[in-house]
Enzyme design. Structure first.
Site, mmCIF file in Angstrom:
data_model
loop_
_atom_site.group_PDB
_atom_site.id
_atom_site.type_symbol
_atom_site.label_atom_id
_atom_site.label_comp_id
_atom_site.label_asym_id
_atom_site.label_seq_id
_atom_site.Cartn_x
_atom_site.Cartn_y
_atom_site.Cartn_z
ATOM 1 N N HIS A 349 43.222 4.287 -32.425
ATOM 2 C CA HIS A 349 42.428 3.399 -31.571
ATOM 3 C C HIS A 349 41.077 4.021 -31.234
ATOM 4 O O HIS A 349 40.835 5.213 -31.477
ATOM 5 C CB HIS A 349 43.187 3.081 -30.283
ATOM 6 C CG HIS A 349 43.497 4.284 -29.439
ATOM 7 N ND1 HIS A 349 42.559 4.916 -28.646
ATOM 8 C CD2 HIS A 349 44.655 4.972 -29.264
ATOM 9 C CE1 HIS A 349 43.112 5.929 -28.015
ATOM 10 N NE2 HIS A 349 44.398 5.995 -28.373
ATOM 11 N N CYS A 367 47.871 10.207 -29.932
ATOM 12 C CA CYS A 367 47.263 9.135 -30.718
ATOM 13 C C CYS A 367 46.166 9.678 -31.622
ATOM 14 O O CYS A 367 45.749 10.826 -31.501
ATOM 15 C CB CYS A 367 46.679 8.069 -29.794
ATOM 16 S SG CYS A 367 47.940 7.009 -29.068
#
Length: 420
Positions: A349, A367
């Site tokens: 992201h 992440c």
């Protein structure tokens, strides 16, 4: 929600054991018996997840005034139990139908259509679960014989008496080269071999592939099918589930499904946590290498191959949802261009708060972060079923944490079959 180590998450007299639903008129007593036929109807799936159910019962009825009308009802399981959640079909054992009326206990009549040749009547809506229906059938008069009629009843099985599977492919869709076929069952599967025998995946071109059983993250029984290597782009694949009538302890399977889907172009991404880059290749050609920031120490990004599960333009990421409090806590209200890789919370992201660290420092909670522009570019190019492989990290992602299937060697994968 977020994974405390790996990132963020937001967010199963006719002999074939068929039972007659209709009449066996006894000349003296005038008694009629009712049962159901073992034929089943097939249907298609909805979203990775669609489910079905099964049913059943037998009953008796009085003979018609002008004789008897023997008919069969489908779909049914194991030669007796009418399946709920499906339209039903009524067929005469002999002759032609003149009319059919099926009424639920609450007086609601099932709409339906009689075929032009009188060979069958099919409801235009599914039956309910654990519901008793009255069926009135009339046969057309022929060869000088009077019309025959019968009134009988049947009861569908309840949801407590059936097992169903949720599958992860939608009919007519296009998916990535790494997507396995995955089925999660709503109840424990005690006879895995019996169930697996009724599941089939075929493809054109044909490939070597195998089923393997596991527990899903919530403890439910799950079975996945994957080819030995990634699917080839353009491959046509079909999942067939022939579970209607399959016995699983005291439960009965009800689903007959065929789901066709297509494999799209090959989009393969590789994340190097040491170089702090992600390289994206399409059909074997490198499109771009982007700088990233992956998991920091004690929050390292999972190693191994993960598969894109979903894409969301904007989500909230709150560390409290996975038990991260104190100095490591965070609450990010509008995270952009989110590509989900695991249900435990790993995403790729946009991470503008880490500007200046991409390609230089690994500083996330697991992440794969990148600039907003790069995240948008990545988001636009990957799709459901595409593989993203992380190298040079620690702890390989579990096989049931999303689709970690590709981290199991082929010989071990095949041993997971109940038929091996």
């Amino acid at each position: 929600m977020q994974d405390s180590r790996r990132g963020h998450l937001k967010p199963a007299e006719r002999r074939h054991r068929r039972r007659r639903l209709g009449v066996a008129a006894l000349a003296v007593a005038g008694i009629v018996t009712l049962t159901a036929c073992s034929q089943t109807a097939s249907g298609a799936s909805e979203k990775p997840p669609a489910q079905d159910s099964g049913s059943g019962a037998d009953a008796g009825a009085a003979p018609g005034e002008n004789g008897s009308a023997a008919v069969t009802v489908s779909p049914a399981t194991d030669g007796k139990d009418v399946i709920p959640g499906e339209p039903i079909t009524v067929k005469p054992d002999e002759g032609k139908l003149a009319s059919v009326t099926v009424t639920a206990g609450d007086g609601k009549v099932l709409d339906g259509t009689l075929s032009a040749d009188g060979a069958s009547w099919t409801s235009s809506q599914p039956t309910g679960y654990g519901t008793t229906y009255t069926l009135k059938a009339e046969l057309a008069a022929s060869d000088g014989a009077e019309a025959a009629t019968s009134t009988s009843s049947f009861t569908t099985l309840s949801k407590d008496e059936i097992f169903v599977g949720t599958y992860n492919v939608n009919k007519g869709t296009t998916v990535g080269v790494a997507l396995p076929v995955s089925i999660v069952f709503n109840k424990a599967i005690h006879d895995k071999a019996a169930v697996e025998l009724k599941l089939k995946v075929t493809s054109s071109p044909a490939v070597e592939g195998a089923w393997s059983w596991m527990k899903d993250r919530d403890g439910k029984d799950r079975i996945d099918y994957r080819p030995k290597e990634y699917w080839k782009p353009g491959t046509k694949v079909k999942l067939a589930m022939d579970l209607a009538g399959v016995k699983n302890g005291d439960l009965v399977g009800t689903q007959n499904r065929e789901v066709d889907f297509t494999i799209g172009k090959s989009v393969v991404s590789t994340v190097d946590v040491v170089k702090k880059t992600v390289t994206v290749a399409e059909n074997g050609k490198v499109l771009k290498t982007l700088p990233v920031s992956t998991g920091k120490k004690t929050f390292e990004t999972w190693n191994g191959t993960m598969v894109v599960l979903s894409k969301v333009p904007t989500i909230r990421m709150n560390s409290a949802s996975v038990g991260i409090f104190g100095p490591e806590a965070y609450d990010l209200g509008a995270v952009k261009w989110d590509v989900q890789l695991t249900p435990s919370g790993t995403y790729a992201h946009a991470a503008p708060w880490n500007e200046g660290k991409f390609g230089k420092v690994n500083s996330s909670h697991g992440c794969i972060g990148m600039s907003t522009d790069d995240a948008k570019w990545f988001y636009d190019r990957v799709n459901y079923g595409d593989p993203i492989t992380v190298v040079k990290s620690t702890d390989t992602v579990a096989v049931n944490n999303g689709y970690g299937n590709w981290n199991v060697d082929w010989a071990t994968w095949k041993k997971g079959s109940a038929l091996a």
